[in-house]
Motif scaffolding. Structure first.
Motif, mmCIF file in Angstrom:
data_model
loop_
_atom_site.group_PDB
_atom_site.id
_atom_site.type_symbol
_atom_site.label_atom_id
_atom_site.label_comp_id
_atom_site.label_asym_id
_atom_site.label_seq_id
_atom_site.Cartn_x
_atom_site.Cartn_y
_atom_site.Cartn_z
ATOM 1 N N SER A 155 12.396 -13.793 -26.911
ATOM 2 C CA SER A 155 11.691 -14.810 -26.117
ATOM 3 C C SER A 155 10.202 -14.491 -26.020
ATOM 4 O O SER A 155 9.354 -15.396 -26.113
ATOM 5 N N LEU A 156 9.877 -13.205 -25.837
ATOM 6 C CA LEU A 156 8.466 -12.814 -25.767
ATOM 7 C C LEU A 156 7.775 -13.031 -27.106
ATOM 8 O O LEU A 156 6.618 -13.465 -27.160
ATOM 9 N N TRP A 157 8.490 -12.723 -28.193
ATOM 10 C CA TRP A 157 7.916 -12.982 -29.530
ATOM 11 C C TRP A 157 7.602 -14.467 -29.696
ATOM 12 O O TRP A 157 6.510 -14.845 -30.151
ATOM 13 N N TYR A 158 8.538 -15.313 -29.309
ATOM 14 C CA TYR A 158 8.320 -16.763 -29.415
ATOM 15 C C TYR A 158 7.162 -17.190 -28.522
ATOM 16 O O TYR A 158 6.306 -17.987 -28.933
ATOM 17 N N PHE A 159 7.123 -16.656 -27.303
ATOM 18 C CA PHE A 159 6.071 -17.025 -26.349
ATOM 19 C C PHE A 159 4.692 -16.686 -26.902
ATOM 20 O O PHE A 159 3.765 -17.506 -26.834
ATOM 21 N N PHE A 160 4.531 -15.497 -27.466
ATOM 22 C CA PHE A 160 3.212 -15.074 -27.927
ATOM 23 C C PHE A 160 2.834 -15.682 -29.273
ATOM 24 O O PHE A 160 1.650 -15.807 -29.573
ATOM 25 N N SER A 161 3.812 -16.039 -30.073
ATOM 26 C CA SER A 161 3.488 -16.543 -31.413
ATOM 27 C C SER A 161 3.537 -18.059 -31.536
ATOM 28 O O SER A 161 2.977 -18.621 -32.478
ATOM 29 N N THR A 163 3.400 -20.435 -28.495
ATOM 30 C CA THR A 163 2.910 -21.234 -27.361
ATOM 31 C C THR A 163 1.423 -21.000 -27.140
ATOM 32 O O THR A 163 0.901 -19.916 -27.431
ATOM 33 N N LEU A 164 0.746 -22.016 -26.609
ATOM 34 C CA LEU A 164 -0.686 -21.910 -26.359
ATOM 35 C C LEU A 164 -0.983 -20.850 -25.298
ATOM 36 O O LEU A 164 -1.964 -20.104 -25.413
ATOM 37 N N THR A 165 -0.146 -20.790 -24.266
ATOM 38 C CA THR A 165 -0.366 -19.796 -23.210
ATOM 39 C C THR A 165 -0.246 -18.386 -23.764
ATOM 40 O O THR A 165 -1.052 -17.503 -23.451
ATOM 41 N N GLY A 166 0.774 -18.172 -24.595
ATOM 42 C CA GLY A 166 0.956 -16.859 -25.208
ATOM 43 C C GLY A 166 -0.206 -16.484 -26.100
ATOM 44 O O GLY A 166 -0.687 -15.342 -26.082
ATOM 45 N N LYS A 167 -0.689 -17.448 -26.870
ATOM 46 C CA LYS A 167 -1.830 -17.181 -27.741
ATOM 47 C C LYS A 167 -3.097 -16.923 -26.930
ATOM 48 O O LYS A 167 -3.959 -16.130 -27.332
ATOM 49 N N ALA A 168 -3.199 -17.589 -25.782
ATOM 50 C CA ALA A 168 -4.346 -17.326 -24.899
ATOM 51 C C ALA A 168 -4.306 -15.896 -24.370
ATOM 52 O O ALA A 168 -5.344 -15.223 -24.267
ATOM 53 N N MET A 169 -3.093 -15.419 -24.051
ATOM 54 C CA MET A 169 -2.953 -14.036 -23.591
ATOM 55 C C MET A 169 -3.317 -13.061 -24.708
ATOM 56 O O MET A 169 -3.979 -12.051 -24.469
ATOM 57 N N LEU A 170 -2.889 -13.363 -25.936
ATOM 58 C CA LEU A 170 -3.241 -12.502 -27.071
ATOM 59 C C LEU A 170 -4.748 -12.495 -27.298
ATOM 60 O O LEU A 170 -5.348 -11.447 -27.555
#
Length: 292
Positions: A155-161, A163-170
């Protein structure tokens, strides 16, 4: 006989290592978002387990118990960020570490006063009948630990790769200033990272409580071992945090089984000394730790 012993230690190590992996992921999330090493992470693990016990003893249905035991630590993480971290934004690393240690002491003290010094346990989610594998015993709760940890990692992999929010965190983790220049709310990223890391810790605490039991002071050692796992894997590396947690858990179980259980807690710290001496940036750390 030797194979069954080895498998028994391996199963035990992977189970507890999954909990260390969740703690290490919590360290990684906050470190990437803010460069803060949050030594209160272990208290979120304790909170998850203790709150689950408290709500279960109230007679609440299991789904509601799990929801409350995850949401409340997330709220505590948010409050901690707003009250303790945000007012000292820009402080040096040592000061921030001292602040997080102070926050952990406050959380631990409040739980001690509220729920007492006793040791508590939860019933296993799907019974206590052991599963026999080549002479070794695997408890059904261990499968819950491994399955939920794997689900969270995916789920974290999907979130960061994806979703816009995940990419913003990256983006914030790579370059906070550049992220702000393109319109990313970096304060919101920090806010979210504390909530997510607290939730991850709480899930780990809930899952492992039916196996190891819990008390107000278990967070100290679990947090330290989660930190060891994060450093071993390369602080700031998500995959490294997961693999580091599993490695720490397995080595700890093997050391306790083949050497002596008296040295069980020493194994992770011997490992971190070894890693820092030969590979200062961890097994999966980058070539440089400088941030520009």
């Amino acid at each position: 006989m030797m194979l069954s012993q080895f498998l028994q230690f391996l199963f035990s190590g992977i189970t507890v290592g999954a909990t260390y992996a969740l703690a290490a992921l919590g360290f990684t999330l906050i470190y990437n978002a803010s460069n803060v090493i949050n030594f209160a992470q272990g208290e979120f693990i304790m909170l998850g387990g203790m709150l689950a016990v408290f709500f279960a003893q109230m007679g609440l249905p299991l789904p509601l118990v799990l929801l409350l035991a995850i949401v409340i630590p997330a709220i505590v993480g948010i409050v901690m960020e707003k009250v303790a971290i945000e007012p000292v934004k820009g402080a040096d690393t040592v000061s921030l570490i001292i602040i997080t240690i102070g926050a952990s002491l406050v959380i631990r003290g409040l739980i001690q006063v509220w729920l007492g010094k006793g040791t508590f346990s939860l019933p296993a989610f799907s019974g206590d009948a052991p599963i026999q594998i080549l002479g070794a015993t695997l408890m059904p709760q261990s499968l819950w630990v491994l399955a939920v940890t794997a689900l969270l990692v995916v789920s974290l992999w999907y979130f960061f790769s994806r979703t816009l929010t995940g990419k913003a965190m990256l983006a914030t983790s790579f370059n906070r200033t550049a992220a702000e220049l393109v319109g990313i709310n970096t304060d919101g990223v920090l806010f979210l990272s504390f909530a997510m890391s607290a939730s991850l810790g709480a899930v780990g605490g809930i899952l492992v409580t039916p196996i190891t039991m819990t008390s107000y002071d278990v967070g100290i050692m679990l947090g330290l071992k989660g930190f060891v796992a994060a450093v071993v894997g390369g602080l700031g590396n998500g995959l490294g945090a997961v693999l580091g947690g599993l490695l720490v858990g397995i080595l700890e179980a093997m050391g306790a089984g083949y050497i002596s259980s008296a040295y069980k807690d020493a194994v992770p710290f011997v490992l971190i000394l070894f890693i820092l001496f030969f590979m200062p940036r961890g097994l999966f750390g980058g070539k440089s730790t400088d941030r520009v």
